[in-house]
Write an enzyme that holds these catalytic residues in place. Structure first.
Site, PDB file in Angstrom:
ATOM      1  N   GLY A   1     -24.870  -2.441 -39.207  1.00  0.00           N
ATOM      2  CA  GLY A   1     -24.698  -3.709 -38.528  1.00  0.00           C
ATOM      3  C   GLY A   1     -23.369  -4.339 -38.901  1.00  0.00           C
ATOM      4  O   GLY A   1     -22.850  -4.125 -39.993  1.00  0.00           O
ATOM      5  N   GLY A   2     -22.795  -5.109 -37.973  1.00  0.00           N
ATOM      6  CA  GLY A   2     -21.531  -5.784 -38.261  1.00  0.00           C
ATOM      7  C   GLY A   2     -20.389  -4.803 -38.417  1.00  0.00           C
ATOM      8  O   GLY A   2     -20.236  -3.859 -37.664  1.00  0.00           O
TER       9      GLY A   2
ATOM     10  N   ASP B   1     -29.112   1.407 -40.432  1.00  0.00           N
ATOM     11  CA  ASP B   1     -29.530   0.286 -41.267  1.00  0.00           C
ATOM     12  C   ASP B   1     -30.537  -0.616 -40.566  1.00  0.00           C
ATOM     13  O   ASP B   1     -30.749  -0.529 -39.354  1.00  0.00           O
ATOM     14  CB  ASP B   1     -28.302  -0.555 -41.665  1.00  0.00           C
ATOM     15  CG  ASP B   1     -27.536   0.060 -42.826  1.00  0.00           C
ATOM     16  OD1 ASP B   1     -28.021   1.050 -43.386  1.00  0.00           O
ATOM     17  OD2 ASP B   1     -26.447  -0.453 -43.143  1.00  0.00           O
TER      18      ASP B   1
ATOM     19  N   GLY C   1     -27.723 -14.056 -34.584  1.00  0.00           N
ATOM     20  CA  GLY C   1     -26.619 -14.408 -33.700  1.00  0.00           C
ATOM     21  C   GLY C   1     -26.253 -13.305 -32.730  1.00  0.00           C
ATOM     22  O   GLY C   1     -26.342 -12.116 -33.042  1.00  0.00           O
TER      23      GLY C   1
ATOM     24  N   ILE D   1     -17.034  -4.971 -44.300  1.00  0.00           N
ATOM     25  CA  ILE D   1     -17.222  -6.372 -44.686  1.00  0.00           C
ATOM     26  C   ILE D   1     -18.668  -6.538 -45.143  1.00  0.00           C
ATOM     27  O   ILE D   1     -19.584  -6.658 -44.326  1.00  0.00           O
ATOM     28  CB  ILE D   1     -16.881  -7.331 -43.524  1.00  0.00           C
ATOM     29  CG1 ILE D   1     -15.411  -7.144 -43.108  1.00  0.00           C
ATOM     30  CG2 ILE D   1     -17.133  -8.785 -43.938  1.00  0.00           C
ATOM     31  CD1 ILE D   1     -14.967  -8.059 -41.996  1.00  0.00           C
TER      32      ILE D   1
ATOM     33  N   LYS E   1     -32.058  -1.708 -45.838  1.00  0.00           N
ATOM     34  CA  LYS E   1     -32.220  -2.411 -47.112  1.00  0.00           C
ATOM     35  C   LYS E   1     -32.566  -3.869 -46.848  1.00  0.00           C
ATOM     36  O   LYS E   1     -32.039  -4.503 -45.949  1.00  0.00           O
ATOM     37  CB  LYS E   1     -30.941  -2.364 -47.942  1.00  0.00           C
ATOM     38  CG  LYS E   1     -30.369  -0.984 -48.161  1.00  0.00           C
ATOM     39  CD  LYS E   1     -29.099  -1.086 -48.990  1.00  0.00           C
ATOM     40  CE  LYS E   1     -28.333   0.213 -48.981  1.00  0.00           C
ATOM     41  NZ  LYS E   1     -27.775   0.513 -47.660  1.00  0.00           N
TER      42      LYS E   1
ATOM     43  N   MET F   1     -25.755 -13.157 -46.109  1.00  0.00           N
ATOM     44  CA  MET F   1     -26.936 -12.904 -46.963  1.00  0.00           C
ATOM     45  C   MET F   1     -27.185 -14.066 -47.925  1.00  0.00           C
ATOM     46  O   MET F   1     -27.441 -13.863 -49.111  1.00  0.00           O
ATOM     47  CB  MET F   1     -26.760 -11.591 -47.739  1.00  0.00           C
ATOM     48  CG  MET F   1     -26.565 -10.390 -46.838  1.00  0.00           C
ATOM     49  SD  MET F   1     -25.981  -8.901 -47.710  1.00  0.00           S
ATOM     50  CE  MET F   1     -24.250  -9.348 -48.026  1.00  0.00           C
TER      51      MET F   1
ATOM     52  N   VAL G   1       0.836  -1.196   0.000  1.00  0.00           N
ATOM     53  CA  VAL G   1       0.000   0.000   0.000  1.00  0.00           C
ATOM     54  C   VAL G   1       0.872   1.248   0.000  1.00  0.00           C
ATOM     55  O   VAL G   1       0.652   2.193  -0.770  1.00  0.00           O
ATOM     56  CB  VAL G   1      -0.958  -0.006   1.202  1.00  0.00           C
ATOM     57  CG1 VAL G   1      -1.744   1.296   1.259  1.00  0.00           C
ATOM     58  CG2 VAL G   1      -1.911  -1.188   1.119  1.00  0.00           C
TER      59      VAL G   1
END
Length: 479
Positions: free
Chosen positions: A301-302, A248, A412, A306, A270, A383, A23
């Site tokens: 998202g994600g 999105d 997920g 990517i 979309k 997708m 300490v």
């Protein structure tokens, strides 16, 4: 309030620490960082204390405490393992009106040492008055995640410009100027490490303020696969300071709820053959909003790079001179496979992993099937539900066994996650029988066999702030 918060200037001040354990070691280290000159009284000290106290600003006396040690001290810390010694030191200091802290006993000393977030010159102290040091540390840890490391550098630059701003602007305008600067691209440039660009921008703002229209900024942020706990610290910070949010379909409601509640919200989601707003109009919308001086959160998202069309969007921003930041998110392949207990690579089953999209820009599924059908690899299709029959047929036609394990991971990482196990040959029927819906990820490869052994996530026991929802209101958009 029970305690008066204060920050002391200890540079070249004489400070006394009595005790040589762990300490005391932490206290000496903190005092030295604050610029103090330390007298250390302890017959024995830890090895680490020996290293810390080897500098010129520490004088160690290897003996018990003597009453005279307290003379001419600006501050005292009693950190021995003997309560009676600590109490004696505290009484001596108190009688001389010297601030004294007794470790682990706030009732004896006359000041306590808080838990500190150090972004010098920005300092944030958290204290529970000694009631719960653990709680204070937990609160400090939360603050650590919310406050960028470069916050101190930002404060330093604003200090440099204080006199300059005073010369350029009348007193009535200074507060508004700084509020605008510290909430906009200037601060973000500092946080991103572009300090010289930040200074140039601040110079431009001073010249044009208050009549000039300052360019806004676009934050291209990946929100991950659904679980809000998977957001990055930077993503959360930018979400909470945006003026406009363009989002999105696959951004979960629980994540939307974490954004600035005062921000204007524009839905541009979309679906296959159903776009609320065409991509080229989204690109133009981001440019338009930024040129209005707004901080625009483009929430995807994600991961935006990517299969997220993030590259297309920032191409347009770059062509129009709009500043932007890109914040990576956990992509669905990584997040969903982890929550399904399916490692994408494994020394015994797969030495590589390939991500593929289930349909191209024109709606076709024209992929390199020969490459995707190679053994000892994992293939993840984004997708892919609509084209699942084509995926099944082509993988088999190019040599991948129909018995190869395959999994569908639906929604997920959320509380609605479902994992459906089959094979390449049975994938089309599995989609029909299970009633699986988007968003669903398709994983192909022997690693799927590990699901039965490694699945750990039980959605019914995982509480998320609100339901995962694909039903977002569509705001009117003008482009």
């Amino acid at each position: 309030m029970d305690r008066f918060p204060v920050f002391l200037d200890l540079h070249n001040r004489q400070c006394l620490v009595v005790g040589g354990g762990k300490v005391a070691e932490r206290k000496v280290d903190s005092l030295l960082k604050a610029g103090a000159v330390v007298t250390l009284i302890a017959p024995d000290i830890t090895k680490e204390m020996g290293i810390i106290s080897s500098g010129q600003r520490v004088q160690h006396h290897a003996r018990p405490f003597a009453d005279s040690d307290i003379d001419r001290q600006f501050l005292v810390i009693a950190a021995t393992n003997n309560p009676s010694v600590n109490e004696h030191i505290a009484s001596l200091a108190d009688a001389r009106n010297i601030p004294v802290n007794v470790v682990d006993d706030a009732s004896v000393g006359n000041f306590i040492i808080p838990s500190v977030v150090d972004r010098s010159p920005v300092m944030i102290a958290v204290s529970t008055g000694g009631a719960s040091p653990v709680l204070a540390r937990q609160l400090r840890m939360k603050l650590e995640t919310m406050i960028p490391p470069q916050c101190g550098e930002l404060a330093g630059i604003t200090e440099e410009y204080r006199d300059i701003v005073k010369k350029h602007l009348p007193e009535a305008q200074r507060k508004t100027f700084w509020e605008k600067a510290l909430k906009g691209p200037f601060a973000e440039l500092v946080y991103a490490g572009h300090v010289e660009d930040a200074r140039r921008l601040l110079d431009e703002m001073l010249v044009s303020y208050p009549d000039g229209q300052t360019m806004g900024e676009v934050y291209l942020v990946g929100s991950g696969p659904g679980d809000p706990d998977l957001l990055t610290f930077k993503a959360l910070r930018l979400m909470q300071q945006a003026d406009v949010m363009v989002y999105d379909r696959l951004v979960s409601k629980s994540i939307l709820d974490m954004a600035n509640q005062r921000a204007e919200r524009i839905y541009v989601g979309k679906e296959k053959a159903s776009h609320a707003v065409p991509q080229d109009q989204i690109n133009d919308l981001l440019v338009k909003l930024a040129k209005q001086g707004k901080r625009v959160l483009r929430l995807k998202g994600g991961d935006p790079f990517i299969f997220g069309r993030g590259g297309e969007e920032i191409e347009t921003l770059a062509e129009n001179g709009v500043p932007f930041q890109v914040v990576p998110g956990i992509t669905a392949a990584s997040g969903c496979s982890s929550y399904a207990g399916i490692p994408l690579t494994h020394r015994d089953y797969a030495q590589s992993c390939t991500f593929a999209t289930g349909h191209l820009k024109d709606g076709s599924i024209d992929l390199n099937w020969a490459q995707l059908s190679q053994p000892n690899q994992t293939v993840v299709f984004y997708m892919g539900l609509t084209g699942i029959e084509v995926i099944s047929q082509q993988l088999q036609a190019f040599g991948r066994s129909g018995d190869t394990p395959a999994a569908l991971v639906e929604q997920g990482t959320t509380r609605n996650q479902r994992v459906h196990i089959g094979t390449i040959a049975t994938l089309p029927q599995l989609v029909k029988d299970s009633g699986v819906r988007a968003p669903t990820l398709t994983i192909v490869g022997e690693v799927v066999n590990l699901h039965s052994k490694l699945h750990w996530y039980e959605p019914q026991r995982h509480v998320i702030a609100s339901e995962f929802s694909l039903d977002h209101p569509v705001a009117p958009v003008e482009v």
